[in-house]
Design an enzyme around this catalytic site. Structure first.
Site, mmCIF file in Angstrom:
data_model
loop_
_atom_site.group_PDB
_atom_site.id
_atom_site.type_symbol
_atom_site.label_atom_id
_atom_site.label_comp_id
_atom_site.label_asym_id
_atom_site.label_seq_id
_atom_site.Cartn_x
_atom_site.Cartn_y
_atom_site.Cartn_z
ATOM 1 N N ASP A 174 -10.060 -6.073 -0.867
ATOM 2 C CA ASP A 174 -9.042 -5.536 0.027
ATOM 3 C C ASP A 174 -9.714 -4.776 1.173
ATOM 4 O O ASP A 174 -10.378 -3.772 0.957
ATOM 5 C CB ASP A 174 -8.161 -4.570 -0.788
ATOM 6 C CG ASP A 174 -7.081 -3.919 0.044
ATOM 7 O OD1 ASP A 174 -6.350 -3.068 -0.515
ATOM 8 O OD2 ASP A 174 -6.967 -4.241 1.241
ATOM 9 N N ASP A 197 0.843 -1.205 0.000
ATOM 10 C CA ASP A 197 0.000 0.000 0.000
ATOM 11 C C ASP A 197 0.870 1.245 0.000
ATOM 12 O O ASP A 197 1.690 1.426 0.908
ATOM 13 C CB ASP A 197 -0.887 0.012 1.243
ATOM 14 C CG ASP A 197 -1.927 -1.101 1.195
ATOM 15 O OD1 ASP A 197 -1.977 -1.916 2.121
ATOM 16 O OD2 ASP A 197 -2.668 -1.158 0.198
#
Ligand code: DX5
Ligand code: ZN
Length: 223
Positions: A176, A35
C-alpha cells in the site's frame, strides 16, 4: 496465490463516490480499500464510520479497512462488516495488538496486520497465527501521492519468506503506497499478492478506471 486489486477510495472522486464504486464494480476490483485516519497516529483525517457503513449498503465488493488510528480496539465495533471484509490494524498502534486481532476475528471479519516502513517484518512472528493478511506499507502512512521507500522490495520478499517459514504460506501480503504499474510488478516479483491502487495507477486523469485496472492486471502477468 491469485493477485488481487484493492482500490484506495480516498483517491476516488469523493464528490461522486457512488459512481466511482459502480465503475470499480464494472472493473472487477476485488476489494475497496478504506483508509481510516485519526489525525494522531497519522497527521491526516479521512473516511469515517458512517460513510463506511453506507458504502457497505451499496456494494458487494468486500471492504479492506486500513485503520491508521491509535487504540483501534476502541473503534473496530463501529463498523457493520461481514466475513469477507478485512479489518487491518497497525502493529505500532496498540500495545495489545494480539488481543485486538482476536477481537476482529471474534467480530466475524478477517484480521490484517500492517507494518510501517521502519517496522521489521520479524515483529509479527507471534501474530502470524492470528491474521488473514499482512500489509507491508510501501510509504509512510497517511497521504496519497507519496513515493515508495527504498527497500520495499527486500522487505516484501523477506515478509513472504518469514510467513512461509512460520508455516503460513496461505497468508497474502498486501502492499500500500505508490503502487504504480512498475512498482506493482516489482513487488509482485517479491511476493506481493494484494495491491492497493490509488493515484499511482487507478484514479488517473487520462484513463478510465476500467482501462487502468485492465492495464495493471496485464502488467502483472507480462514477463
Ligand atoms: C496511504 C494510503 C494509500 C495510498 C494511496 O496511507 O493508505 O491508500 O497511498 O495511493 P497512492 O500512493 O497511489 O496515491
Ligand atoms: Zn491504506
Amino acid at each position: 496465490m491469485k493477485k488481487l486489486l484493492s482500490a484506495s477510495l480516498m483517491c476516488a472522486d469523493l464528490i461522486n463516490l457512488g459512481d466511482s464504486i459502480k465503475k470499480l464494480e464494472e472493473a472487477g476490483i476485488e476489494y475497496l480499500h478504506i483508509d481510516i485516519m485519526d489525525g494522531a497516529f497519522v497527521p491526516n483525517i479521512t473516511l469515517g464510520f458512517d460513510l463506511i457503513n453506507a458504502i457497505k449498503e451499496v456494494t458487494d465488493i468486500p471492504l479492506d479497512i486500513h485503520m491508521m488510528v491509535n487504540a483501534p480496539s476502541n473503534l473496530i465495533g463501529r463498523m457493520k462488516l461481514g466475513k469477507d471484509d478485512i479489518i487491518c490494524v497497525h502493529y505500532e498502534s496498540d500495545v495489545h495488538i494480539h488481543r485486538t486481532l482476536t477481537q476482529i476475528r471474534d467480530l466475524g471479519c478477517k484480521a490484517g496486520i500492517a507494518i510501517n516502513p521502519q517496522t521489521p517484518p520479524e515483529s509479527i512472528e507471534f501474530l502470524a497465527d492470528s491474521i488473514d493478511m499482512a500489509l507491508v506499507m510501501t510509504v509512510n502512512p497517511g497521504f496519497a501521492g507519496q513515493k515508495i521507500f527504498a527497500g520495499a522490495d527486500r522487505k516484501t520478499a523477506k515478509m513472504r519468506r518469514l510467513l512461509d517459514e512460520w508455516g503460513h504460506p496461505e497468508i497474502p501480503i498486501e502492499v500500500d503506497g505508490n503502487i504504480s504499474p512498475a512498482n506493482g510488478k516489482m513487488l509482485c516479483k517479491n511476493g506481493a499478492d494484494i495491491f492497493v491502487l490509488g493515484t499511482s495507477s487507478l484514479f488517473m486523469k487520462d484513463k478510465s478506471i476500467k482501462q487502468a485496472a485492465e492495464d495493471f492486471r496485464k502488467m502483472l502477468t507480462e514477463e
